[in-house]
Design an enzyme around this catalytic site. Structure first.
Site, mmCIF file in Angstrom:
data_model
loop_
_atom_site.group_PDB
_atom_site.id
_atom_site.type_symbol
_atom_site.label_atom_id
_atom_site.label_comp_id
_atom_site.label_asym_id
_atom_site.label_seq_id
_atom_site.Cartn_x
_atom_site.Cartn_y
_atom_site.Cartn_z
ATOM 1 N N GLY A 21 1.030 -1.079 -0.082
ATOM 2 C CA GLY A 21 -0.130 -0.102 0.336
ATOM 3 C C GLY A 21 1.149 1.356 0.236
ATOM 4 N N PHE A 23 1.885 2.755 1.797
ATOM 5 C CA PHE A 23 3.296 3.068 3.240
ATOM 6 C C PHE A 23 4.715 1.545 2.827
ATOM 7 C CE2 PHE A 23 -0.821 3.937 5.730
ATOM 8 C CZ PHE A 23 0.302 4.689 6.106
ATOM 9 N N GLY A 24 4.115 0.604 2.355
ATOM 10 C CA GLY A 24 5.315 -0.173 1.825
ATOM 11 C C GLY A 24 4.311 -1.646 1.644
ATOM 12 N N ASP A 134 -3.700 5.004 7.936
ATOM 13 C CA ASP A 134 -4.591 4.464 6.311
ATOM 14 C C ASP A 134 -5.479 3.859 6.778
ATOM 15 O OD1 ASP A 134 -3.833 3.842 4.232
ATOM 16 O OD2 ASP A 134 -2.286 1.812 4.169
#
Length: 638
Positions: A21, A23-24, A134
């Site tokens: 996503g 973020f990683g 998130d």
């Protein structure tokens, strides 16, 4: 992307990628140091900036100390080959996004249960000034036992302030997921959204460029998640950027109310979700606790049993018919009345000539009667049986002798009634005069009080919360990592600590330590603000955490006292004490100023407060009414 079979940190054997996503990427791995069920989730975050990496490490240390039943436990963090990794407990089961893709529908009851658990976890995270940023169905998972987990909080922003994007070369530490991300988050990472909204030349944009993500950003994400669960609909044309563009242009909101899509969603629930999804953060629910309480009240109201319908009583027609008609040529539409309502019916038959030249028999009946036209022969032969008509005047005349014989009795009863009435009236008049003479008010009617989900106009309920960060000391050196406390423990001498506060609203905040000097006189020392904290100002904002200067348990065993003051308006006594303390190394020296402060604190402390220590969350919450409060914190040490 890392390859399967790779070992990280010399112990974590990667199995496969299980998510990605803004973020990683997240990988499923096996911790080879242990046997048995040792699967973990490892999140990879690539940060190409030294300052960002340092911030990540500080945040990871904070996440490591978290413990909540609806959050997976963070077990490790490390850096390898320029990438940062966080290791967390692996939660098996299915996330809500996967369930939605299968076409599963979530009921209102199930959605509210999920919201309650997620809000409980968010309330815990927010108490540390950690914001998830998130929230979406992909990051909420239900395991095989039905337990709900909020995932992917490994890079949530903690109490370190967000840095300007220029410090990261325009790179976002967080990223965002369309539809679920609020505008204050999107504008910090998406230049296209900025350019689109700048074309409107709206004053709103400048305000948003100064905003940082906070707990209200998570409330927006949760509102979008609840919308998706309740409608099974993901409106691509209703992201925060597009909605802001439409609203700031004076056009309707492109996001349809969820009640329009799912009729099972009540108007009240739809309004709650709409408030979560407000573009302006100030218009949303301000805390997870507030939203959770509102949903609980709604759930309780909607689950209350409805008022039972009145029973239907069937009365036999033959006992209640107002009339009885024997002529087969007359059709009766019977309206049956209760036996207590049977008015005398006077009926007669009238013959008249219709417009067609026929003679028609009209029966005047109660109740309503439908009639068929009949021939003259039928009328001649018709026989209508009606109840005998009683003459009330004749009955009264027949009863007259009987009434005359009882007349003396009736007159005597009437005389007694008049005497009693006069005596009662005299008593009432005497009581009224006594009440007036003594200036006694008549008894007041009691008003039934009921609890509501929000404060009424006469009851403004607020709450502030605090916790301690305590550093153990051994031989005058820090020992082990600091731990969080709600203040219920008995501490050791030499331990050092800070107090952290979350405040209910904008206003003014002060903290003073109270003790005794060598002569046994009261000493007040300011703990907040200080010349080095909050720019030396007592003015504070809601939705931020503030900390006092560091203190130390020392001297004889006993109780350390800390006064905390919050007020919507600046309190003169506290502000004068702050100014005096700043001149005297933090101590309130001027006797008059000190006495006024002490008097102010003691009087303000008389206002009713309710303090609750949440041992599991290690937080103390103080509830109070009104626009100011003074509360005494007492910490025991030995």
């Amino acid at each position: 992307m890392l390859t399967d079979g790779k070992k990280l940190d010399g112990r974590y054997l990667l199995e496969r990628e299980i998510g990605s996503g803004g973020f990683g990427a997240v990988y499923l791995a096996t911790d080879t140091r242990f046997s048995g069920n040792n699967q973990v989730a490892i999140k990879q975050i690539t940060l190409n900036n030294e300052q960002a990496t340092k911030s990540f490490r500080l945040e990871a240390d904070l996440l490591y100390n978290l413990s909540h039943p609806n959050l997976p436990k963070v077990t490790n963090c490390f850096r390898e080959n320029g990438a940062n990794f966080i290791v967390m407990e692996y939660v098996s089961g299915e996330d809500l996004a996967a369930s939605l893709k299968k076409g599963n529908h979530f009921s209102v009851e199930e959605t509210l249960r999920i919201a309650d658990k997620v809000l409980d976890a968010l309330e815990y995270l927010h108490s540390f000034l950690i914001y998830h940023r998130d929230i979406k169905p992909d990051n909420i998972k239900i395991d095989e036992s039905g337990k709900i987990y909020l995932l992917d909080f490994g890079t949530a922003k903690g109490n370190l302030e967000e840095m300007n994007l220029s410090q990261f070369g325009g790179q976002s530490l967080t990223g965002f997921t369309p539809f679920y991300a609020p505008l204050e988050q999107v504008l910090r990472v998406d230049p296209n959204s900025f350019l689109l909204l700048r074309s409107l030349d709206s004053p709103h944009l400048e305000t948003f460029l100064q905003r940082k993500t906070d707990e209200r950003s998570d409330i927006y994400g949760l509102g979008a998640t609840l919308y998706h669960l309740l409608t099974a609909h993901l409106p691509d044309r209703a992201t925060a950027t597009i909605r802001a563009f439409s609203l700031w242009s004076g056009k309707p909101d492109p996001l349809p109310p969820c009640g329009n899509i799912n009729p099972e969603v009540s108007f009240e629930l739809a309004q709650i979700i709409n408030r979560c999804l407000e573009i302006e953060p100030d218009k949303r629910f301000q805390t997870a606790k507030e939203l959770r309480r509102t949903l609980k009240n709604l759930s309780a109201a909607e689950s209350s049993p409805p008022i039972a319908d009145l029973p239907t009583i069937t009365i036999p027609p033959e006992s209640n018919a107002a009339v009885s008609v024997s002529n087969s040529s007359i059709k009766q539409t019977a309206i049956f009345l209760p036996q207590s309502f049977s008015p005398p019916v006077e009926s007669k038959s009238e013959s008249f000539v219709t417009s067609g030249g026929e003679t028609k028999n009209e029966a005047v009946l109660f109740p309503t009667v439908e009639r068929e036209p009949v021939s003259m022969a039928a009328v001649t032969k018709s026989e209508t049986t009606l109840p005998p008509t009683k003459n009330p005047f004749a009955e009264a005349k027949n009863n007259l002798p009987r009434l005359k014989s009882k007349l003396p009795i009736y007159l005597g009863l009437a005389l007694v009634f008049l005497v009693l009435s006069s005596f009662g009236g005299w008593l009432a008049l005497r009581n009224l005069l006594e009440i007036t003479a003594k200036k006694i008010e008549p008894p007041k009617t009691e008003t039934l009080k009921t609890e509501t989900s929000a404060p009424t106009a006469t009851k403004n309920l607020r709450s502030l919360s605090y916790f301690l960060s305590v550093q153990k000391m051994r031989d005058k050196k820090p020992f082990q990592e600091p731990f969080q406390s709600s203040g219920q423990e008995i501490f050791e001498n030499d331990y050092r600590f800070k107090l952290y506060f979350s405040l209910p609203d904008d206003g003014y905040f002060y903290a003073f330590a109270e003790g005794l000097d060598e002569n046994g006189k009261t000493v007040l020392k300011i703990q907040f603000p200080t010349p080095k904290s909050n720019d030396g100002k007592a003015e504070v904002s809601a939705n931020r955490r503030y900390e006092t200067s560091q203190s130390q348990f020392d001297g004889n065993p006993g109780t350390e006292k800390f006064w905390i003051v919050w007020s919507r308006e600046q309190p003169e006594a506290a502000e004068a004490a702050r100014a005096d303390a700043f001149k005297n190394k933090g101590v309130v020296i001027a006797a008059e100023t000190r006495n006024k402060l002490k008097s102010y604190l003691e009087n303000a402390a008389k206002n009713k407060t309710n303090a609750e220590k949440e041992v599991d969350k290690k937080i103390t919450t103080v509830e109070f009414e009104g626009d100011s409060v003074a509360y005494l914190i007492q910490l025991e040490h030995r």
